[in-house]
Design an enzyme around this catalytic site. Sequence first.
Site, PDB file in Angstrom:
ATOM      1  N   ASP A   1      -6.935  -5.180  -5.418  1.00 31.12           N
ATOM      2  CA  ASP A   1      -6.028  -5.371  -4.126  1.00 31.12           C
ATOM      3  C   ASP A   1      -6.030  -6.719  -4.050  1.00 31.12           C
ATOM      4  O   ASP A   1      -6.295  -7.304  -2.758  1.00 31.12           O
ATOM      5  CB  ASP A   1      -6.320  -4.546  -3.042  1.00 31.12           C
TER       6      ASP A   1
ATOM      7  N   GLU B   1       0.823  -1.258  -0.009  1.00 32.12           N
ATOM      8  CA  GLU B   1      -0.095   0.209   0.222  1.00 32.12           C
ATOM      9  C   GLU B   1       0.913   1.196   0.109  1.00 32.12           C
ATOM     10  O   GLU B   1       0.498   2.217   0.154  1.00 32.12           O
ATOM     11  CB  GLU B   1      -0.959  -0.007   1.382  1.00 32.12           C
TER      12      GLU B   1
ATOM     13  N   ASN C   1      -0.378  -7.533  -4.067  1.00 31.19           N
ATOM     14  CA  ASN C   1      -1.129  -6.694  -4.935  1.00 31.19           C
ATOM     15  C   ASN C   1      -0.023  -5.813  -5.941  1.00 31.19           C
ATOM     16  O   ASN C   1       0.863  -5.381  -5.256  1.00 31.19           O
ATOM     17  CB  ASN C   1      -2.196  -6.004  -4.440  1.00 31.19           C
TER      18      ASN C   1
END
Lengths: 177, 556
Positions: free
Chosen positions: B283, B157, B241
């Site tokens: 994701d 992230e 991801n």
Amino acid sequence: MKPAVAMLLLAGLALAACQREERDTRPQSALGSGEQPTPVTALEPGGQRPSPTDNKAASFEANAFHLSEGKRLFGWFNCSGCHANGGGGMGPALMDEKWIYGSSMESIHATIRDGRPNGMPSFRDKIPDDQIWELAAFVRSLSGNAPSSAAPSRNDDMMAHPSENRMPDAATLGKSP
Amino acid sequence: MPAKNYASTRYSELAEINEGNVKNLQVAFTFSTGVNKGQEAAPLVVGTTMYIVTPFPNIVYALDLSKPGAPMKWKYEPNPEPAAQGVACCDVVNRGAAFADGRLFFNTLDGHTIALDANSGQPIWNAHIGNINIGETITMAPLVVKGKVLVGNSGGEMGVRGWVKALDAGDGHVVWTAYNTGPDKDVLIGPDFKPHYDMDKGKDLGVTTWPPEAWKIGGGNMWGWISYDPDLNLIFHGTGNPGPWNPDLRPGDNKWTSGIFARDPDTGAAKWFYQWSPHDLHDYDGINEQVLLDLNWQGKPRKVLVRPERNGYLYLLDRTTGEVLSAKPYGPVNSSKGVDLKTGRLIENPDKLTGTGKVVRDICPTASGLKDWQPSAFSPKTGLLYIPHNNLCMDEEGVEVNYIAGTPYVGMNVRMIPGPGGNRGAFTAWDIAGEKPAWSLKENFPVWSGAVATAGDVVFYGTMEGWFKAVSAKTGELLWQFKTSSGIIGQPITYRGPDGHQYVAVLSGVGGWAGAIVSGDLDPRDATAALGFVNAMKDLKNATTAGGTLYVFRLP
């Protein structure tokens, strides 16, 4: 209503509107470099802690232009990545009534400028000082600490929560959400 | 190792506790970890000692099981950098330690791998391999294979480039590093690399399937599970991801993210790769556990790898080649329309394509997947895989995002909602041979804990309200439950104590991505808080509070 009174009212409204939008045409471009001392504690042995006052704070608070800029910058500098739209995530919630390092404009300005130890990055070398004040004003609006006449209204994006100008003051809401 | 064995079955041969007597289980002892954050770790029992790793600040405790009440033998405090807490995407969790040759290996949130003398708790080496200033953290449990400690980074992230490293168990030096994006030489792709499907063949796909330079900040992190097959001499690990979440900012297949590698543990050289979610839109990290089984598939004996994947499919792969034998949804999925077994490719659903400035509603499963990291267990007695999982859907809107090193690089507004039926979690027993569920239990909250299966035909898991449950391995019937002090998101284990009796242990303490609303005290009025998870968990604060306690059970 007598025309004179109406005129007065209108004039009053127009003046208020002026303040709502007041801004420098040439904002300071210096990076976050203000050095005013901002205590992070309410304890001052034996005495009264001087409350920090920065005259910058007043000119940025309650100003619609600065608040909307603050909202834009909140996304732009990835504050939203850690604090979401105020509800928090990697960083704490900013829309509630709980403050670790103080809720004043000065404290929030210092938080953004210098960072905080448990994972708030320092943006001192990334964000111009005036924009840090804009961010601080916007952060306060998330918990209802900005006049509804000036706080941002509708979102262009997916509505994450009621718009800032409809946020109740988190501190007086009574109970924690 | 937390997964019990290299095949990661989480199956114990112990049978003293069985379907008949499990109702008599009682608390043997408890222990407070002193840390009120999400407890995702598995306690580790070696000989007469139990080892526990806490979430940040990653304290390690050794408890002496041979004495009444299991007193503390030693504790070790690594004192990780507090700032690391700000760059950990989903609570400050740690998934446990690994043991080999008298040493205990674990990772700290601020990017260290540490080896301790398991007997004394004295540090032997400390390798600093992650950099929090680019958003890198480490949350996974290491795996020790042939004298090498295998570790990967978190930070998908934050635009962190994913890697797996093998550290020498003796002194901690890095033996090899395999990146999961970038040129072939960085990914350790060489002449031995033989992927099964055409979509994974070609030179430097880790560069050419990205916009220029984007692979450098493209994620593909390895923060989940690794399995090892000693006969084939292969390790298997997934990749996370791609970053950012907003797919418009990274046209292409984004190799080698959201997939799985088979590698030679000695050199790291890649043997094959398969991509669960090419050009991931939602994701869907590909880092879940891989359970290695040898079974008869359509009449032929096959060496398979079972993977309940985040995108909602239960994959059966031939682990010698990476060929997909079966891929069936184990819960509600509408983000894709299945897996094409000829090309191996996930079939996208055109109605659920996300992008900048567009709100797409009711995408199932969510970013957290039909199942996230929480590991399943397999019982050879029943042939069933016990899958703790989620049942959630979401709305997504892609937004512009700037890359600022060390800050989030997501570009997606997300808000999650309960999935079909309203139960946000489920515990499903999957019949691997029959490619269908044998039974499934509904849970109000996502089942964010791991599972353990036993020869006594009892399966254990925990709920986010704090219930620790024992169910029948055959029917799913609830046989026993105990309410712990906080929500359970840890990995239950079972072991034979020094007294010869069977024990069951689990850490209680809510948190993790699903429980961040409680462990991070987030505000439920913001639908996008905790990357949208808070919207689905608004009532968790009324159901449980933060905690951190070990519970150990035994028969009277």
